[in-house]
Design a protein around this motif. Sequence first.
Motif, PDB file in Angstrom:
ATOM      1  N   UNK A 225      16.518  62.781  64.693  1.00 11.15           N
ATOM      2  CA  UNK A 225      16.784  61.605  65.517  1.00 11.15           C
ATOM      3  C   UNK A 225      17.551  62.011  66.767  1.00 11.15           C
ATOM      4  N   UNK A 226      17.085  61.531  67.901  1.00 10.19           N
ATOM      5  CA  UNK A 226      17.779  61.804  69.160  1.00 10.19           C
ATOM      6  C   UNK A 226      19.071  61.005  69.259  1.00 10.19           C
ATOM      7  N   UNK A 227      19.095  59.820  68.641  1.00  8.09           N
ATOM      8  CA  UNK A 227      20.282  58.975  68.659  1.00  8.09           C
ATOM      9  C   UNK A 227      20.558  58.478  67.254  1.00  8.09           C
ATOM     10  N   UNK A 228      21.806  58.428  66.893  1.00  5.02           N
ATOM     11  CA  UNK A 228      22.192  57.946  65.571  1.00  5.02           C
ATOM     12  C   UNK A 228      22.512  56.461  65.638  1.00  5.02           C
ATOM     13  N   UNK A 229      21.961  55.699  64.695  1.00  3.21           N
ATOM     14  CA  UNK A 229      22.243  54.269  64.600  1.00  3.21           C
ATOM     15  C   UNK A 229      23.530  54.078  63.804  1.00  3.21           C
ATOM     16  N   UNK A 230      24.516  53.435  64.403  1.00  7.97           N
ATOM     17  CA  UNK A 230      25.827  53.274  63.771  1.00  7.97           C
ATOM     18  C   UNK A 230      26.241  51.807  63.779  1.00  7.97           C
ATOM     19  N   UNK A 231      27.175  51.484  62.912  1.00  6.23           N
ATOM     20  CA  UNK A 231      27.786  50.164  62.871  1.00  6.23           C
ATOM     21  C   UNK A 231      29.160  50.221  63.519  1.00  6.23           C
TER      22      UNK A 231
END
Length: 267
Positions: A225-231
Amino acid sequence: MREALTLRGNSALLTRANPLAKFAAVVLITLVLALSIDWVSASVALAGELLLFPLAGLTVQLLWQRGWPLILAAALGGWSTAILAPDRGRILLDVGIWSISSGSLELGVGFLLRGLAIALPAVLLMSCTDPTDLADALAQKAKLPHRFVLGTLAAMRLVGLMAEEWQTIGMARRARGVGSRGNPFQRIRATLGQSFGLMVQAIRRASRLAVTMEARGFGGARRTWARESTYSRLDLWVVLGGLAIASAAYSAAAGAGTWNLVFLVRQ
């Protein structure tokens, strides 16, 4: 692509929230509205949703441009419900073939407001959510299959292209003298022909895109993943905001005595 760049440069509050948090808030609001057909809960939910639009950087004009089909559908549904529902209470209008009573009018208004209150969160979600961010969240956080996620992403990217393709096909047909004149029946026939042309073009685009994505390894078992999905803390507030709107809608309807479960027959 232009919409994606616009969302990237948008500093509105809701554009920075995780897509899954926004989706959870929409589900909470929709769940309450789906349980009852009454104008009080729908009005409260609709008012709360309208207050959220500035937080997404949206205006009333943009809302109409993106959601006018849903708004017109809700209006048509409310009118149909008002004239087709069984008469209850005082008769307000009677033209022979159909009539509107105070009870059917209340039901129609409730259907209209509920339709708007259910449609606007979807417009809000799609307007302040970048498709790539949504795909990242679905794959990384929701753990959905990669092919389903990539298919959803491709479909969302192609929506804008289909709108432009519709205008292109229309201009090409008008240049050939098709659909620019004639009686209403001929115009409807020309519109159906244009719709068929759009469907063919959409199938061709989807086929080429599927082959291209498969050739570039999008169907592989391992992914990076190029970008990490975070909360973040903002996501918690977004979910609590949806819960607050849903709770306020239910409390107002229950307090006013208008809460009417759709699966129960109201006496």
